[in-house]
Design an enzyme around this catalytic site. Structure first.
Site, PDB file in Angstrom:
ATOM      1  CD  GLU A 182      -2.955  -1.268   2.174  1.00 44.35           C
ATOM      2  OE1 GLU A 182      -2.861  -0.461   3.125  1.00 44.35           O
ATOM      3  OE2 GLU A 182      -3.846  -2.126   2.102  1.00 44.35           O
ATOM      4  CE  LYS A 217     -10.684  -3.388   3.986  1.00 46.20           C
ATOM      5  NZ  LYS A 217      -9.881  -4.534   4.505  1.00 46.20           N
TER       6      LYS A 217
END
Length: 426
Positions: free
Chosen positions: A205, A335
């Site tokens: 990330e 999400k």
């Protein structure tokens, strides 16, 4: 009214070089739109099922050609002729067509691709930005970027247990300034790591992924970086964690920092951590089925810090309702691919916010160039977004989209800042 005229799909690559699905939708007014579906590295056991081919001769079994064919051969014939603005009807149709409890028949990746592509097409057809189309006239709140600047756990090849160490620029006056502050701390951290002879390679990330003696060492390095960048820890920039503790939980114990820990020891560890550091949020501090331990942690610390359920809730309204009843958390991680449709995602956020929970919209470690979650965070006035470090294009494009949204909103734009964390107030 704009009618769905064509639905197509293709296999593309995500940010880890693994296949994922992209869906493209065409409407009868000439509008076309597409959506790419992300994929996680640390996934909750209760997430909607992502369909993979399993053919080891292609992409190590991670191909999504079956999901592509499902969209083209099974889903498309069912949704052609639908009014693209009827999102709930469309998503309900997709859920019913699948017929399983976890979207395992058609695959959540196939279903979500269609759900998001149709929403974007409908927004474009209505000549509205996606955040306005989904959120209506009240969508105006720019989120605090929860920037994962040091990666561990499943997101990095290092010895650090905690998956994400984040900075939250809570003291900034605008999203633009928050992004600048986060980026400056990120670059300062790189300098600090170099000065100490530590690795500056990046995790999935975009955060740095050094080997460190302990998780506290990671927090200490970040505090040095905050000061080096010219900011005050706790006032300008706060800290946050995603522990992803399910990843190191087995046989009733947490294999943490070199030895087994009981749930009670983990609660004591976090309680002390909150006392010692300017912490505003801890995500997945305990395993996804340890409901009683979660409730214990909230009773000990929930008045001072945000306790976020990710694997615990998997953006599922049913699991969230249980957590609300048990007081097992006070915040929902959002999400879209955990639940598989836009409608169910919005329902989960609504339930959370009506129950006094905060909500943090999140990316996955395997991302695409799709920017839907940036718009979604503003659409639901979440006040928080987690989409990685200020590095790597698939992370930066979400931040850049939020800059555009802030510009588009003009004087109506409000940066959430400290108000995103109600336990900081007063």
């Amino acid at each position: 009214m704009a009618i769905i005229e064509a639905v197509g799909a293709r296999e593309i690559l995500d940010s880890r070089g693994n296949p994922t699905i992209e869906v493209e939708v065409a409407l009868d007014d000439g509008t076309t739109a597409r959506a790419g579906v992300p994929s996680g590295a640390s996934t909750g056991a209760f997430e909607a099922v992502e369909r993979r081919d399993g053919d080891k001769t292609r992409y190590g079994g991670k191909g999504v050609e079956d999901a592509v064919h499902t969209v083209i051969d099974t889903i498309a014939p069912e949704v052609l002729g639908f009014d693209a603005s009827e999102q709930r009807l469309l998503d309900t149709t997709l859920i019913d067509l699948d017929g399983s409890s976890n979207k395992g028949k058609l695959g959540a990746n196939a279903i979500l691709g269609v759900s998001l592509a149709v929403a974007r097409a409908a927004a474009d057809s209505a000549d509205l930005p996606l955040f306005r189309y989904v959120g209506g006239p009240n969508a105006h709140l720019l989120p605090v970027p929860m920037m994962n600047i040091l990666n561990g756990g499943s997101h990095a090849d290092s010895n650090v247990d905690v998956q994400e160490f984040m900075v939250a620029p809570i003291g900034a006056p605008s999203f633009r300034e928050a992004l600048r502050r986060g980026a400056e701390v990120y670059h300062a951290l790189k300098s600090v790591l170099k000065e100490r002879g530590l690795a500056t390679g990046l995790g999935d990330e975009g955060g740095f992924a050094p080997n460190l003696p302990s998780n506290r060492d990671a927090l200490d390095l970040i505090l040095v970086a905050v000061e080096k960048a010219g900011y005050s820890a706790g006032t300008d920039v706060a800290l946050a964690l995603d522990v992803a503790s399910t990843e190191f939980f087995s046989d009733g114990a947490y294999q943490f920092e070199g030895r087994p820990h009981t749930p009670e020891e983990m609660v004591a560890y976090y309680t002390q951590l909150i006392a010692d550091y300017p912490m505003v949020s801890i995500e997945d501090p305990l395993s996804e089925d340890e409901w009683d331990s979660w409730a214990h942690l909230v009773s000990e610390t929930g008045d001072r810090v945000q306790i976020v359920g990710d694997d615990l809730f998997v953006t599922n309204p049913e699991r969230l309702a249980k957590g609300i009843e048990l007081k097992a958390a006070n915040s929902l991680l959002v999400k879209v691919n955990q639940i598989g449709t836009l409608t169910e995602t919005l329902d989960a956020v609504t339930l959370a916010q009506r129950s006094g929970f905060t909500a943090m919209v999140s990316h996955r470690s395997g991302e695409t160039e799709d920017t839907t979650i940036a718009d979604l965070s503003v659409a639901v006035n979440a006040g928080q977004i987690k989409t990685g470090a200020p590095a790597r294009g698939e992370r930066i494009n979400k931040y850049n989209q939020l800059l555009r949204i802030e510009d588009e909103l003009g004087d109506a734009a409000v940066y959430a800042g400290r108000t995103a964390f109600p336990r900081l107030q007063g």
